[in-house]
Each structure stands twice: as structure tokens, then as C-alpha cells.
Design a protein around this motif. Sequence first.
Motif, PDB file in Angstrom:
ATOM      1  N   UNK A  50       0.839  -1.197   0.000  1.00 46.10           N
ATOM      2  CA  UNK A  50       0.000   0.000   0.000  1.00 46.10           C
ATOM      3  C   UNK A  50       0.876   1.250   0.000  1.00 46.10           C
ATOM      4  N   UNK A  51       0.448   2.233  -0.781  1.00 45.88           N
ATOM      5  CA  UNK A  51       1.022   3.575  -0.750  1.00 45.88           C
ATOM      6  C   UNK A  51      -0.097   4.545  -0.404  1.00 45.88           C
ATOM      7  N   UNK A  52       0.145   5.372   0.631  1.00 47.14           N
ATOM      8  CA  UNK A  52      -0.806   6.396   1.052  1.00 47.14           C
ATOM      9  C   UNK A  52      -0.055   7.723   1.061  1.00 47.14           C
ATOM     10  N   UNK A  53      -0.612   8.755   0.374  1.00 53.79           N
ATOM     11  CA  UNK A  53       0.188   9.984   0.300  1.00 53.79           C
ATOM     12  C   UNK A  53      -0.656  11.209  -0.025  1.00 53.79           C
ATOM     13  N   UNK A  54      -0.087  12.353   0.307  1.00 53.46           N
ATOM     14  CA  UNK A  54      -0.599  13.646  -0.140  1.00 53.46           C
ATOM     15  C   UNK A  54       0.567  14.436  -0.721  1.00 53.46           C
ATOM     16  N   UNK A  55       0.452  15.745  -0.805  1.00 55.78           N
ATOM     17  CA  UNK A  55       1.498  16.534  -1.455  1.00 55.78           C
ATOM     18  C   UNK A  55       2.726  16.763  -0.568  1.00 55.78           C
ATOM     19  N   UNK A  56       2.639  16.363   0.700  1.00 55.30           N
ATOM     20  CA  UNK A  56       3.736  16.618   1.624  1.00 55.30           C
ATOM     21  C   UNK A  56       4.449  15.361   2.097  1.00 55.30           C
ATOM     22  N   UNK A  57       3.727  14.260   2.219  1.00 50.30           N
ATOM     23  CA  UNK A  57       4.309  13.076   2.843  1.00 50.30           C
ATOM     24  C   UNK A  57       3.677  11.813   2.293  1.00 50.30           C
ATOM     25  N   UNK A 129      -5.497   0.061   7.660  1.00 49.79           N
ATOM     26  CA  UNK A 129      -4.079  -0.243   7.867  1.00 49.79           C
ATOM     27  C   UNK A 129      -3.711   0.158   9.286  1.00 49.79           C
ATOM     28  N   UNK A 130      -3.280  -0.825  10.069  1.00 52.33           N
ATOM     29  CA  UNK A 130      -2.870  -0.562  11.448  1.00 52.33           C
ATOM     30  C   UNK A 130      -1.463  -1.103  11.663  1.00 52.33           C
ATOM     31  N   UNK A 131      -0.591  -0.234  12.149  1.00 54.07           N
ATOM     32  CA  UNK A 131       0.803  -0.615  12.351  1.00 54.07           C
ATOM     33  C   UNK A 131       1.316  -0.055  13.667  1.00 54.07           C
ATOM     34  N   UNK A 132       2.090  -0.865  14.375  1.00 48.64           N
ATOM     35  CA  UNK A 132       2.874  -0.400  15.512  1.00 48.64           C
ATOM     36  C   UNK A 132       4.274  -0.987  15.376  1.00 48.64           C
ATOM     37  N   UNK A 146      -5.116   3.957   9.627  1.00 45.78           N
ATOM     38  CA  UNK A 146      -5.564   4.598   8.400  1.00 45.78           C
ATOM     39  C   UNK A 146      -6.757   3.853   7.818  1.00 45.78           C
ATOM     40  N   UNK A 147      -7.664   4.606   7.231  1.00 48.73           N
ATOM     41  CA  UNK A 147      -8.855   4.030   6.619  1.00 48.73           C
ATOM     42  C   UNK A 147      -8.906   4.401   5.145  1.00 48.73           C
ATOM     43  N   UNK A 148      -9.091   3.386   4.295  1.00 54.72           N
ATOM     44  CA  UNK A 148      -9.152   3.574   2.847  1.00 54.72           C
ATOM     45  C   UNK A 148     -10.553   3.218   2.361  1.00 54.72           C
ATOM     46  N   UNK A 149     -11.171   4.153   1.647  1.00 55.25           N
ATOM     47  CA  UNK A 149     -12.531   3.954   1.142  1.00 55.25           C
ATOM     48  C   UNK A 149     -12.626   4.436  -0.302  1.00 55.25           C
ATOM     49  N   UNK A 150     -13.856   4.422  -0.831  1.00 54.83           N
ATOM     50  CA  UNK A 150     -14.150   4.915  -2.182  1.00 54.83           C
ATOM     51  C   UNK A 150     -13.263   4.254  -3.241  1.00 54.83           C
ATOM     52  N   UNK A 151     -13.202   2.926  -3.169  1.00 57.43           N
ATOM     53  CA  UNK A 151     -12.424   2.188  -4.161  1.00 57.43           C
ATOM     54  C   UNK A 151     -13.037   2.388  -5.545  1.00 57.43           C
ATOM     55  N   UNK A 152     -12.231   2.703  -6.545  1.00 55.17           N
ATOM     56  CA  UNK A 152     -12.777   2.935  -7.892  1.00 55.17           C
ATOM     57  C   UNK A 152     -13.504   1.696  -8.420  1.00 55.17           C
ATOM     58  N   UNK A 153     -14.419   1.922  -9.339  1.00 51.24           N
ATOM     59  CA  UNK A 153     -15.176   0.812  -9.920  1.00 51.24           C
ATOM     60  C   UNK A 153     -14.293  -0.127 -10.724  1.00 51.24           C
ATOM     61  N   UNK A 154     -13.242   0.407 -11.325  1.00 51.84           N
ATOM     62  CA  UNK A 154     -12.366  -0.419 -12.153  1.00 51.84           C
ATOM     63  C   UNK A 154     -10.922  -0.320 -11.674  1.00 51.84           C
ATOM     64  N   UNK A 155     -10.198  -1.403 -11.863  1.00 50.69           N
ATOM     65  CA  UNK A 155      -8.772  -1.461 -11.522  1.00 50.69           C
ATOM     66  C   UNK A 155      -8.057  -2.173 -12.655  1.00 50.69           C
ATOM     67  N   UNK A 156      -6.733  -2.186 -12.594  1.00 52.24           N
ATOM     68  CA  UNK A 156      -5.953  -2.882 -13.626  1.00 52.24           C
ATOM     69  C   UNK A 156      -5.510  -4.236 -13.091  1.00 52.24           C
ATOM     70  N   UNK A 157      -5.992  -5.281 -13.715  1.00 53.70           N
ATOM     71  CA  UNK A 157      -5.578  -6.645 -13.385  1.00 53.70           C
ATOM     72  C   UNK A 157      -4.824  -7.197 -14.589  1.00 53.70           C
ATOM     73  N   UNK A 158      -3.616  -7.692 -14.356  1.00 58.82           N
ATOM     74  CA  UNK A 158      -2.852  -8.291 -15.446  1.00 58.82           C
ATOM     75  C   UNK A 158      -2.572  -9.758 -15.121  1.00 58.82           C
TER      76      UNK A 158
END
Length: 344
Positions: A50-57, A129-132, A146-158
Motif C-alpha cells: 500500500x502507498x498512502x500519500x498527499x502533497x507533503x508526505x 491499515x494498522x501498524x505499531x 488509516x482508513x481507505x474507502x471509495x475504491x474505484x469501480x475499475x482497476x488494472x488486473x494483469x
Amino acid sequence: MRNKEIVKNTLLLDENGNLKQKGFAKSLILDYKKDMIKAKKSRIKEWDYYLVYNKEIALCFTIDDNTYMGLTSVSVIDFKNKKEKTTSLIKFFTGGKTNLPESSKEGDAEVKNKKISIAFFNDGKTRNIKVTMPKFYKDMKFSCDLTLTEEPNESLVIVTPFEKDKHFYYNQKIIGMVAEGIFTIGDREFQFDKQDTRALLDWGRGVWTYKNTWYWGALCTNVDGHEVGFNIGYGFGDTTHASENAIFYDGVMHKLDDVVFNIPKNAKGKDDFLSDWTFTSSDGRFEMDFKPIIDRAADTNVLILRSNQHQVFGLFTGYFILDDGTKVEIKNEIGFAEKVFNKW
């Protein structure tokens, strides 16, 4: 046919351990069953990243089980100060006992020991995502919820075969989830706000050959009220059935053909990862300049195993073209591009 779309649900593997279908899909349509693998068990590789990010971190999290060894990893990348810290823990001879889920749709991945407690929870609707990690950097503790929601309807599966019998890569890239939550380093607390924080998942299961080089890049952000992202990559396996390149626009995937990473060279002819890159496409639908900010580099070399990684975060400026011909421009949006060489 190039970029063959898989639309029929079947088992991933046949009775001989080879792929039943090859190409790409817009969801995890094929059923992965680990007990159907016919190659040596020591060649099985499974991971959730997982990658979680904004414009700073940015935060990166990995749970990986390569059968002969497992890896858990946490990274913090500070774009403003151009600093990063990665702490990775390796355990040998895991034997697949990490028990990563056979589907990305739901199921939990978890590792607990004295050095780390890391968990990816997924109930089919929300990812958590929970980490210690008590000693992430010197004596400073890292923790997050951290909580991840609003998963897009489509993703890339290869669904990628290798030239070697019974070897394959089954991979899903979910680009552009919304993230929020808190993480701490030592006595400092940071907040991710869902308005400007995005996340992606790299879900991989397969049987790999020993020596590989791959290129991978991705971005997810909001531009003028639209959810915008992409996944680009190449370098391993038989890609005649489908490339790993796609655009995401408001949750819809637009498939691309080939994209090339133009990494500059230094005076000695070696990759100069911190100079400006460009990206070009065979169909003219993806053209980008890339100005690096920081190189998350690591070179692990242990006996017959080696992993030389350069994950470079930086600013993308350019355009891509949707299936209907719409041109979408982006300017100075943060994403990453990487080159990784493995003997594993």
C-alpha cells in the motif's frame, strides 16, 4: 491480440499449473487458488503493498511472503525536506505461513512479533491499515491507523505468463482510493485528510523466475474535481497479451499500449535517477515529464539473493488521452516511478 481483455470468470490456473487465460481485466475476475500451483513451492511469491500519500508526505507498507523468506516494511517519505526512512524486517523460511488472502476483494493480512505489528484489514467495503513498530527509527516508535474507502469501480488486473512453464504473475493495481487517519513518529502526530490524500494497492501473487528487472510508476490525485490516476510499467514476463499501462479517470480505466521510461544517464553511463525523466508512449496517448524529488533507494545483497530498488518520487507534468479522445493535462502532480532489479 495485444491488450486482450478477460471477461469470463474461471480459475486462474489449469490442472498443469499454467494460466487458463492471459491478458488484462478490469476487476479480479479469475480465481487464484494457491494449492493449484505446480511449480516448486519455494518459487511462490505473494505480497500486498500500500502507498498512502498527499502533497507533503507518503507512507509505504509491505507484507510479503516469498516462501523462503518474508518481509514486512514501513517507509515514511517527506517530500518537503527530501528525506525518507524505511525500516524492513526479514524472516527466513516463512514457507507461505503468512497466509496472505487468495483474493484482494476481502480478507486480512497480518504479521505480529516483538518488532512489529502490521495488519491490513479488508471487510469487502473498507480497508484499514494498522501498524505499531516500537523502534522504527532509533528509539522512536511508529504507529498508524488509516482508513481507505471509495475504491474505484475499475482497476488494472494483469495475467502475465513467463516463458518458463508453470510460472506466472497475477497482479491487481487499485489506483485512487481515498485515505484518512492518523500516524505518529515519536511524539509527533500527523493527520491525513480525505480531501487531499489518496492511496493505491499493489496486490501480487505468482511464481516468478529467478532474475528480473521491472519498471513501475503510478499516480493518483484530484484534478479540477476529477479523480485522476495512472499505472505504467513493463520489463518482465510475456507481455504480448497485455501491457501494464492504463489511465484512470473518475473510476473508469482507459487501456494503453506501451509506455517507455526514459531514465537519464550520468557521465559513466549509469542511471541518473535524480535528473529529469521523460515518458513516451507507442500510441501517443501518454506523454510526461518527471522531475524527481527523492529516491527511495535500497540495495540488499545476501548470498544468491539481491534486490536493487530505486523508487523515485517526483512531479509529473504532461498529458494523457482518454478512449474518447479527451486530452487530460496534469501539472506538477506527485507520483512515483521505479526501477527494480531482483535475483530472488
